[in-house]
Design a protein around this motif. Structure first.
Motif, mmCIF file in Angstrom:
data_model
loop_
_atom_site.group_PDB
_atom_site.id
_atom_site.type_symbol
_atom_site.label_atom_id
_atom_site.label_comp_id
_atom_site.label_asym_id
_atom_site.label_seq_id
_atom_site.Cartn_x
_atom_site.Cartn_y
_atom_site.Cartn_z
ATOM 1 N N ARG A 19 7.480 2.701 7.212
ATOM 2 C CA ARG A 19 7.715 1.849 6.029
ATOM 3 C C ARG A 19 8.427 0.559 6.411
ATOM 4 O O ARG A 19 8.076 -0.515 5.943
ATOM 5 N N SER A 24 0.651 0.301 6.747
ATOM 6 C CA SER A 24 0.082 0.758 5.484
ATOM 7 C C SER A 24 -0.018 2.286 5.466
ATOM 8 O O SER A 24 -0.234 2.922 6.492
ATOM 9 N N ASN A 25 0.132 2.849 4.292
ATOM 10 C CA ASN A 25 0.078 4.302 4.061
ATOM 11 C C ASN A 25 1.033 5.081 4.978
ATOM 12 O O ASN A 25 0.606 5.968 5.718
ATOM 13 N N GLU A 107 -1.247 8.350 -2.450
ATOM 14 C CA GLU A 107 -0.589 7.180 -1.872
ATOM 15 C C GLU A 107 -1.420 5.914 -2.101
ATOM 16 O O GLU A 107 -0.872 4.865 -2.450
ATOM 17 N N SER A 108 -2.717 6.000 -1.955
ATOM 18 C CA SER A 108 -3.588 4.840 -2.182
ATOM 19 C C SER A 108 -3.580 4.432 -3.649
ATOM 20 O O SER A 108 -3.551 3.245 -3.973
ATOM 21 N N LYS A 109 -3.595 5.423 -4.535
ATOM 22 C CA LYS A 109 -3.582 5.135 -5.966
ATOM 23 C C LYS A 109 -2.267 4.470 -6.378
ATOM 24 O O LYS A 109 -2.262 3.510 -7.153
ATOM 25 N N LYS A 111 -0.325 2.736 -4.448
ATOM 26 C CA LYS A 111 -0.306 1.410 -3.840
ATOM 27 C C LYS A 111 -1.120 0.421 -4.687
ATOM 28 O O LYS A 111 -0.718 -0.723 -4.865
ATOM 29 N N LYS A 112 -2.254 0.869 -5.238
ATOM 30 C CA LYS A 112 -3.065 0.012 -6.086
ATOM 31 C C LYS A 112 -2.326 -0.329 -7.373
ATOM 32 O O LYS A 112 -2.419 -1.454 -7.858
ATOM 33 N N VAL A 114 0.965 -0.537 -7.799
ATOM 34 C CA VAL A 114 2.022 -1.493 -7.475
ATOM 35 C C VAL A 114 1.437 -2.876 -7.224
ATOM 36 O O VAL A 114 1.981 -3.884 -7.660
ATOM 37 N N THR A 115 0.307 -2.936 -6.547
ATOM 38 C CA THR A 115 -0.336 -4.212 -6.231
ATOM 39 C C THR A 115 -0.858 -4.883 -7.504
ATOM 40 O O THR A 115 -0.740 -6.092 -7.673
#
Length: 118
Positions: A19, A24-25, A107-109, A111-112, A114-115
């Motif tokens: 982190r 990423s991830n 984690e990908s969801k 991250k999307k 937050v983005t």
């Protein structure tokens, strides 16, 4: 037990390092690291169990490699103990492998989300 604690601390430190560096991830990569460590444990416990199935060849039973010794400790060695540790290690590894895609998807969801808010 101590081996599991050391591995858990190593994985947590790795996640925080991932982190901080900006990889990423980081959680799924830390989870993958847990899978790799678990596979190493399975291999070492399998080798130890199969090595001890024929105690006459090995002059009794014992830990046949360092990793198995670290996991099993010094007390209560028997074929059943070796088999039990091996089986539990397999179950843990299978659980981690099955859970990995879930961790990656969550984690990908996140991250999307937050983005998209930023």
């Amino acid at each position: 037990m101590l081996v599991m604690l050391v591995c858990l601390i190593f994985i947590i430190i790795s996640i925080f390092t991932f982190r901080r560096v900006g990889i990423s991830n980081p959680y799924s990569k830390g989870f993958f690291l847990a899978i790799v460590l678990s596979i190493v444990a399975v291999i070492c416990l399998a080798q130890n169990y199969t090595q001890n199935l024929i105690p006459e060849v090995n002059d009794g039973i014992g830990a046949s490699n360092k990793v198995a010794y670290w996991i099993l400790g010094e007390d209560g060695w028997s074929k059943e103990t070796f088999r039990d540790a091996f089986e539990k290690s397999i179950y843990l590894t299978l659980f981690l492998i099955i859970a990995y895609p879930v961790v990656l998807a969550v984690e990908s969801k996140l991250k999307k989300k937050v983005t998209s808010r930023a």
